[in-house]
Enzyme design. Structure first.
Site, mmCIF file in Angstrom:
data_model
loop_
_atom_site.group_PDB
_atom_site.id
_atom_site.type_symbol
_atom_site.label_atom_id
_atom_site.label_comp_id
_atom_site.label_asym_id
_atom_site.label_seq_id
_atom_site.Cartn_x
_atom_site.Cartn_y
_atom_site.Cartn_z
ATOM 1 N N PRO A 36 0.796 -1.230 0.000
ATOM 2 C CA PRO A 36 0.000 0.000 0.000
ATOM 3 C C PRO A 36 0.829 1.281 0.000
ATOM 4 O O PRO A 36 0.481 2.249 -0.684
ATOM 5 C CB PRO A 36 -0.829 -0.116 1.289
ATOM 6 C CG PRO A 36 -0.946 -1.581 1.533
ATOM 7 C CD PRO A 36 0.342 -2.170 1.051
ATOM 8 N N THR A 77 -3.297 -8.956 -8.565
ATOM 9 C CA THR A 77 -4.165 -9.583 -9.558
ATOM 10 C C THR A 77 -4.363 -11.046 -9.185
ATOM 11 O O THR A 77 -3.413 -11.728 -8.820
ATOM 12 C CB THR A 77 -3.536 -9.471 -10.956
ATOM 13 O OG1 THR A 77 -3.338 -8.095 -11.265
ATOM 14 C CG2 THR A 77 -4.431 -10.098 -12.015
ATOM 15 N N GLU A 112 3.075 -3.218 -13.744
ATOM 16 C CA GLU A 112 4.431 -3.713 -14.056
ATOM 17 C C GLU A 112 5.446 -2.571 -14.165
ATOM 18 O O GLU A 112 6.370 -2.608 -14.957
ATOM 19 C CB GLU A 112 4.443 -4.537 -15.364
ATOM 20 C CG GLU A 112 3.464 -5.684 -15.408
ATOM 21 C CD GLU A 112 3.828 -6.826 -14.487
ATOM 22 O OE1 GLU A 112 4.566 -6.597 -13.514
ATOM 23 O OE2 GLU A 112 3.373 -7.947 -14.728
#
Length: 397
Positions: free
Chosen positions: A127, A157, A383
């Site tokens: 976070p 994900t 990414e």
């Protein structure tokens, strides 16, 4: 679209991917996106068809294909359903640590991983960390033959759907190597304090069913609504010590190696998404009439579409050039960053222009271009943001 592929087998593989994309993906995407449901069975079908282990050797359950072939499959899937293509890319990334650095026992899991029976997730971001991956704070304390993991991962994900998680966490550096320092706890007992930075980060392969691994509520995202992303809390999760991937303290290097190839996966997703948007815009412009003729006859529309086609071709060329370097065993990190940067910026521009070509119809869900535009934005972030890609490229100069 004509493609230059290295072998006849590659053409057959791409045709199989096209059949699955048209038969399994295109007819389902609107329903799953509307409901925000993850298509786990679709991913399993792709795995059984051999499309989840394409760039890995046959002896571990893969298909033994060059990366340039794998990426063109990802591109094709993304042109029909980005969330599925992203799932393939993330899963392929998640298998890398075990394949490249796992011991004999862990590598026995690869056939089920690459066959799609076990779905993976990659737990690096946190976070507060954002792009600063080396500042991660999740810790794993070795107690006997077990690591006790505590911390929170973010933007994961497949959170809540994955069967295994690659967990990057601080274990300290063995033999007093600078990232851990002896101290005293409040009770006076010996304790370990962990310094920030890349040293002392390790990679653990954790079963999703492990007690203390708690996926949180999914984030409410702008796009990719059928791709679940959420925080994962590690509340004293106990992971066996033999699930350590590679050497203790070597996890940051593993993470960065994986991200280089993962960036190419996202770049291929961007090319496919842009191609899908262009295909839809061209089809619409051909049929739509204004002032007594097809809008495709107007120079303003034709030039916009021509620029889109050129940008997509250039992005594809960058992606495949980087993939060929990887296939040849040559350094490709900077080329992957260039491909990811250019392809995702291109996808954002092309999808925006596709909405413009459709006018008001591009802004409603009757046509998929509004979804393409929403989805393109996240590709500039995941990414490694495109600002991070520019740092990587600049450093290579």
């Amino acid at each position: 679209m004509d493609r230059l592929l290295p072998t006849p087998e590659a053409y057959e593989l791409l045709e199989l991917a096209r059949e699955l994309a048209d038969g399994e993906l295109a007819r389902r995407v609107d329903d799953f996106e509307a409901r925000g449901e993850f298509p786990r069975e679709v991913i399993r079908v792709l795995g059984r068809a051999g499309l989840l282990g394409l760039p890995y050797p046959e002896e571990v359950g893969g298909a033994g294909q060059p990366y340039e072939v794998y990426l063109q499959v990802v591109e094709l899937l993304a042109s029909r359903w980005l969330a599925v293509a992203e799932a393939v890319s993330v899963h392929t990334l998640s298998c890398f640590p075990v394949y490249a650095h796992g011991g004999e026992q862990l590598r026995k899991l690869l056939p089920d991983m690459l066959g799609g029976e076990l779905l993976g997730a990659y737990c690096l971001s946190e976070p507060q960390g954002g792009s600063d991956a080396a500042s991660l704070a999740t810790r794993a304390v070795l107690e006997g033959e077990t690591y006790v993991v505590t911390g929170t991962k973010a933007w994961i994900t497949h959170a809540g759907h994955a069967d295994f998680y690659n967990v990057f966490c601080r274990t300290g550096v063995p033999d007093g190597g600078g990232s851990r320092r002896p101290g005293r706890s409040a009770s006076g007992a010996s304790a370990i304090r962990y310094s920030p930075g890349p040293n002392g980060i390790s990679c653990l392969l954790a079963d999703a069913a492990t007690a203390g691994i708690v996926p949180q509520a999914p984030e409410r995202t702008m796009g990719l609504r059928s791709s679940p992303v959420a925080q994962i809390a590690f509340d004293g999760a106990r992971v066996p010590a033999d699930r350590l991937v590679g050497a203790a303290g070597g996890g940051f290097r593993i993470a960065m190696e994986a991200l280089d190839s993962g960036r190419l996966g996202i770049a291929a997703c961007a090319v496919g998404l842009a191609q899908g948007a262009l295909d839809h815009a061209v089809g619409y412009a051909r049929e739509r009439e204004q002032f007594g003729r097809s809008i495709l006859d107007f120079q303003g529309i034709r030039f916009m579409l021509a620029d889109a086609a050129t940008g997509i071709a250039a992005a594809r060329a960058l992606v495949l050039a980087a993939a060929r370097l990887k296939d040849a065993g040559r350094p490709y990190a900077a080329e992957a960053a260039k491909a990811k940067l250019f392809a995702t910026d291109t996808a954002m521009r092309v999808t925006t222009d596709a909405v413009q070509v459709l006018g008001g119809y591009g802004y409603v869900t009757d046509h998929p271009v509004e979804r393409y535009m929403r989805e393109a934005k996240v590709l500039q972030i995941v990414e490694g943001t495109n600002q991070i890609q520019r740092l990587v490229i600049a450093k290579s100069l």
